[in-house]
Scaffold this motif. Structure first.
Motif, PDB file in Angstrom:
ATOM      1  N   CYS A  82      -3.594  15.208  28.615  1.00 58.85           N
ATOM      2  CA  CYS A  82      -4.935  14.668  28.902  1.00 58.85           C
ATOM      3  C   CYS A  82      -4.987  14.082  30.314  1.00 58.85           C
ATOM      4  O   CYS A  82      -4.256  13.146  30.633  1.00 58.85           O
ATOM      5  CB  CYS A  82      -5.305  13.593  27.879  1.00 58.85           C
ATOM      6  SG  CYS A  82      -6.951  12.919  28.169  1.00 58.85           S
ATOM      7  N   VAL A 128      -7.187  12.248  31.687  1.00 58.26           N
ATOM      8  CA  VAL A 128      -7.808  10.921  31.812  1.00 58.26           C
ATOM      9  C   VAL A 128      -7.231   9.909  30.807  1.00 58.26           C
ATOM     10  O   VAL A 128      -7.766   8.801  30.662  1.00 58.26           O
ATOM     11  CB  VAL A 128      -9.353  11.001  31.678  1.00 58.26           C
ATOM     12  CG1 VAL A 128      -9.951  11.754  32.856  1.00 58.26           C
ATOM     13  CG2 VAL A 128      -9.776  11.653  30.371  1.00 58.26           C
ATOM     14  N   CYS A 141      -7.149   9.492  27.516  1.00 57.66           N
ATOM     15  CA  CYS A 141      -8.146   8.865  26.632  1.00 57.66           C
ATOM     16  C   CYS A 141      -7.773   8.966  25.153  1.00 57.66           C
ATOM     17  O   CYS A 141      -8.642   8.901  24.295  1.00 57.66           O
ATOM     18  CB  CYS A 141      -9.534   9.410  26.893  1.00 57.66           C
ATOM     19  SG  CYS A 141      -9.749  11.159  26.566  1.00 57.66           S
ATOM     20  N   PHE A 142      -6.461   9.063  24.864  1.00 60.95           N
ATOM     21  CA  PHE A 142      -6.010   9.018  23.466  1.00 60.95           C
ATOM     22  C   PHE A 142      -5.603   7.583  23.103  1.00 60.95           C
ATOM     23  O   PHE A 142      -5.015   6.861  23.926  1.00 60.95           O
ATOM     24  CB  PHE A 142      -4.816   9.947  23.248  1.00 60.95           C
ATOM     25  CG  PHE A 142      -5.216  11.404  23.120  1.00 60.95           C
ATOM     26  CD1 PHE A 142      -5.535  11.941  21.883  1.00 60.95           C
ATOM     27  CD2 PHE A 142      -5.296  12.214  24.247  1.00 60.95           C
ATOM     28  CE1 PHE A 142      -5.904  13.278  21.758  1.00 60.95           C
ATOM     29  CE2 PHE A 142      -5.673  13.547  24.135  1.00 60.95           C
ATOM     30  CZ  PHE A 142      -5.974  14.075  22.889  1.00 60.95           C
ATOM     31  N   ASP A 153     -14.143  16.285  28.392  1.00 55.86           N
ATOM     32  CA  ASP A 153     -14.499  17.571  27.782  1.00 55.86           C
ATOM     33  C   ASP A 153     -13.793  18.752  28.448  1.00 55.86           C
ATOM     34  O   ASP A 153     -14.338  19.845  28.505  1.00 55.86           O
ATOM     35  CB  ASP A 153     -16.027  17.749  27.932  1.00 55.86           C
ATOM     36  CG  ASP A 153     -16.663  18.309  26.671  1.00 55.86           C
ATOM     37  OD1 ASP A 153     -16.077  18.142  25.596  1.00 55.86           O
ATOM     38  OD2 ASP A 153     -17.727  18.936  26.786  1.00 55.86           O
TER      39      ASP A 153
HETATM   40 FE1  SF4 Z   1      -8.423  14.510  27.251  1.00 53.78          FE
HETATM   41 FE2  SF4 Z   1     -10.850  15.101  26.357  1.00 53.78          FE
HETATM   42 FE3  SF4 Z   1      -9.594  16.797  27.981  1.00 53.78          FE
HETATM   43 FE4  SF4 Z   1      -8.736  16.455  25.484  1.00 53.78          FE
HETATM   44  S1  SF4 Z   1     -10.722  17.316  26.096  1.00 53.78           S
HETATM   45  S2  SF4 Z   1      -7.452  16.549  27.328  1.00 53.78           S
HETATM   46  S3  SF4 Z   1      -9.166  14.278  25.164  1.00 53.78           S
HETATM   47  S4  SF4 Z   1     -10.271  14.727  28.499  1.00 53.78           S
END
Ligand code: SF4
Ligand code: F3S
Length: 117
Positions: free
Chosen positions: A21, A23, A25-26, A42
């Motif tokens: 990821c 960013v 965001c997990f 996304d």
């Molecule tokens: Fe991270 Fe969202 Fe991309 Fe998955 S879709 S790697 S959670 S930014």
């Protein structure tokens, strides 16, 4: 739109997703991870990384499922600690046995936080 983690993650928690990821965001619960919907850009790179196929773009889910998992991901990403690095030693030893087991949310979901980074 966002990506969400659903019940297939519960008790599997492979953590491959957090490594890719961009960013970070997990967020980590005791036995599953969630994605913060406001932070996810996304990009989709986590989806094919999950051995349990537990990650979906919300638009790929049916209306009821979409709302359920969006709410759960939102709620717990605000309560659980961030995780950006996998801990291979903490992947459940029986993760493969839990792969695809039905009804994991009702029977096995834990609202307790995980360790985080
Ligand atoms: Fe991270 Fe969202 Fe991309 Fe998955 S879709 S790697 S959670 S930014
Ligand atoms: Fe869960 Fe899959 Fe990530 S099992 S921890 S969403 S790699």
């Amino acid at each position: 739109m966002t990506y969400v983690v659903d019940e297939k993650c519960i008790k599997c928690k492979h953590m491959d997703c957090v490594e890719v990821c961009p960013v970070d965001c997990f967020y980590e619960g005791e036995n599953m991870l969630v994605i913060h919907p406001d932070e996810c850009i996304d990009c989709g790179v986590c989806e094919p990384e999950c051995p349990a196929e537990a990650i979906f773009q919300d638009s790929a889910l049916s209306e009821g499922e979409k709302e359920k998992w969006e709410l759960l991901n939102y709620k717990y990403s605000n309560e659980w600690p961030n995780i950006s690095e996998a801990r291979p030693d903490d992947v459940p030893q029986d993760a493969k046995e839990w792969d695809g087991v039905p009804n994991k949310y009702n029977e096995h979901f834990s609202s307790k936080p995980g360790r985080g980074d």
